[in-house]
Scaffold this active site. Structure first.
Site, PDB file in Angstrom:
ATOM      1  N   SER A   1      -4.128  -5.343  11.990  1.00 46.80           N
ATOM      2  CA  SER A   1      -5.269  -6.171  12.388  1.00 46.80           C
ATOM      3  C   SER A   1      -5.127  -6.683  13.826  1.00 46.80           C
ATOM      4  O   SER A   1      -4.026  -6.859  14.340  1.00 46.80           O
ATOM      5  CB  SER A   1      -5.399  -7.368  11.451  1.00 46.80           C
ATOM      6  OG  SER A   1      -5.399  -6.954  10.106  1.00 46.80           O
TER       7      SER A   1
HETATM    8  N1  SAH Z   1      -1.978  -7.016   7.104  1.00 50.29           N
HETATM    9  C1  SAH Z   1      -1.914  -5.700   7.685  1.00 50.29           C
HETATM   10  C2  SAH Z   1      -3.280  -5.080   7.812  1.00 50.29           C
HETATM   11  C3  SAH Z   1      -3.336  -3.860   6.975  1.00 50.29           C
HETATM   12  S1  SAH Z   1      -4.904  -3.114   6.744  1.00 50.29           S
HETATM   13  C4  SAH Z   1      -1.158  -5.708   8.971  1.00 50.29           C
HETATM   14  O1  SAH Z   1      -0.817  -6.783   9.461  1.00 50.29           O
HETATM   15  O2  SAH Z   1      -0.855  -4.638   9.490  1.00 50.29           O
HETATM   16  C5  SAH Z   1      -5.130  -3.317   5.008  1.00 50.29           C
HETATM   17  C6  SAH Z   1      -4.105  -2.730   4.095  1.00 50.29           C
HETATM   18  O3  SAH Z   1      -4.541  -3.006   2.766  1.00 50.29           O
HETATM   19  C7  SAH Z   1      -3.930  -1.222   4.172  1.00 50.29           C
HETATM   20  O4  SAH Z   1      -2.588  -0.939   4.398  1.00 50.29           O
HETATM   21  C8  SAH Z   1      -4.375  -0.729   2.786  1.00 50.29           C
HETATM   22  O5  SAH Z   1      -3.650   0.377   2.309  1.00 50.29           O
HETATM   23  C9  SAH Z   1      -4.113  -1.957   1.943  1.00 50.29           C
HETATM   24  N2  SAH Z   1      -4.838  -2.022   0.678  1.00 50.29           N
HETATM   25  C10 SAH Z   1      -6.109  -1.663   0.392  1.00 50.29           C
HETATM   26  N3  SAH Z   1      -6.394  -1.900  -0.903  1.00 50.29           N
HETATM   27  C11 SAH Z   1      -5.259  -2.444  -1.452  1.00 50.29           C
HETATM   28  C12 SAH Z   1      -4.912  -2.915  -2.768  1.00 50.29           C
HETATM   29  N4  SAH Z   1      -5.757  -2.904  -3.791  1.00 50.29           N
HETATM   30  N5  SAH Z   1      -3.669  -3.410  -2.952  1.00 50.29           N
HETATM   31  C13 SAH Z   1      -2.760  -3.457  -1.941  1.00 50.29           C
HETATM   32  N6  SAH Z   1      -3.044  -3.016  -0.686  1.00 50.29           N
HETATM   33  C14 SAH Z   1      -4.275  -2.527  -0.446  1.00 50.29           C
END
Ligand code: SAH
Length: 205
Positions: free
Chosen positions: A52
């Site tokens: 993000s």
């Molecule tokens: N907080 C992260 C942003 C990641 S983007 C950072 O700082 O880099 C969102 C993430 O959510 C992705 O990696 C995606 O695979 C994950 N995601 C989506 N649906 C999910 C679920 N049901 N449970 C766990 N992770 C999930």
């Protein structure tokens, strides 16, 4: 990054600003993107997912108003960056990711950056991590059409949850506080996250 992208845009929580100046963001992006790790935007981290934008991470952390003694759940580990920032702000962090490759990658990055006390889990975070509940705060880094009841149910009384709520193409960050009368909500900034897939997110996972 902290002065130009965060403080000047209105992030005023000194604990959040300090936390984000301490976490080495370059350790959470793929090696080929290290030279742009501190720029103003989201970046691809593989598997179609993104780390993000710093401003959004700071906004989520500010809305949670952490003081240092909380247990926090981070849904959507991705790169692990948000989990590392939360670890600077709270006592305990549990983070859950559904994609095995990202889970493995984030575990390594968190260890390399010195955050091995963050508890990493592989699984469907739309259902939370019930065996570690209740949480004082929950940060969701993937978009959902509504606040998943399982996540709200894992909040301690007075606990706070932040989630990007809306459609697949655009959302707004919502803060929900658990009270005796049910959730009290406040809408914050517009944002654009990848979808939360899984049992209580969007279909397709
Ligand atoms: N907080 C992260 C942003 C990641 S983007 C950072 O700082 O880099 C969102 C993430 O959510 C992705 O990696 C995606 O695979 C994950 N995601 C989506 N649906 C999910 C679920 N049901 N449970 C766990 N992770 C999930």
């Amino acid at each position: 990054m902290v002065e130009h992208q965060l403080r000047r845009r209105g992030i005023a929580d000194e604990r959040v600003l300090q936390a984000m100046s301490r976490v080495p963001r370059h350790l959470f992006v793929p090696e080929s993107l290290r030279h742009v790790a501190y720029e103003d935007g989201a970046l691809p981290i593989g598997e179609g997912q993104t780390i993000s934008q710093p401003f959004i991470v700071a906004t989520i952390c500010s809305l949670l108003r952490l003081e240092g003694d909380e247990r926090v759940l981070d849904v959507g580990t991705g790169s692990g960056y948000q989990a590392a920032v939360l670890a600077e702000l709270a006592a305990e962090v549990v983070t859950v990711e559904r994609v095995p490759e990202l889970y493995e990658w984030a575990r390594r990055a968190l260890a390399q950056a010195g955050y091995e006390r963050v508890e990493t889990r592989l699984g469907d975070g739309s259902l939370g991590v019930p065996d570690r509940a209740p949480y004082d705060a929950i940060a969701v880094a993937a978009a959902a059409p509504a606040i998943p009841p399982a996540l709200y149910g894992q909040l301690a009384p007075g606990g706070r949850l932040v989630l990007p709520r809306g459609g697949r193409r655009g959302q707004e960050l919502v803060l929900a506080e658990r009270t005796d009368e049910g959730p009290v909500e406040r809408v914050s900034v517009p944002c654009r996250f990848v979808p939360l897939l899984g049992a209580e997110g969007f279909a397709g996972g």
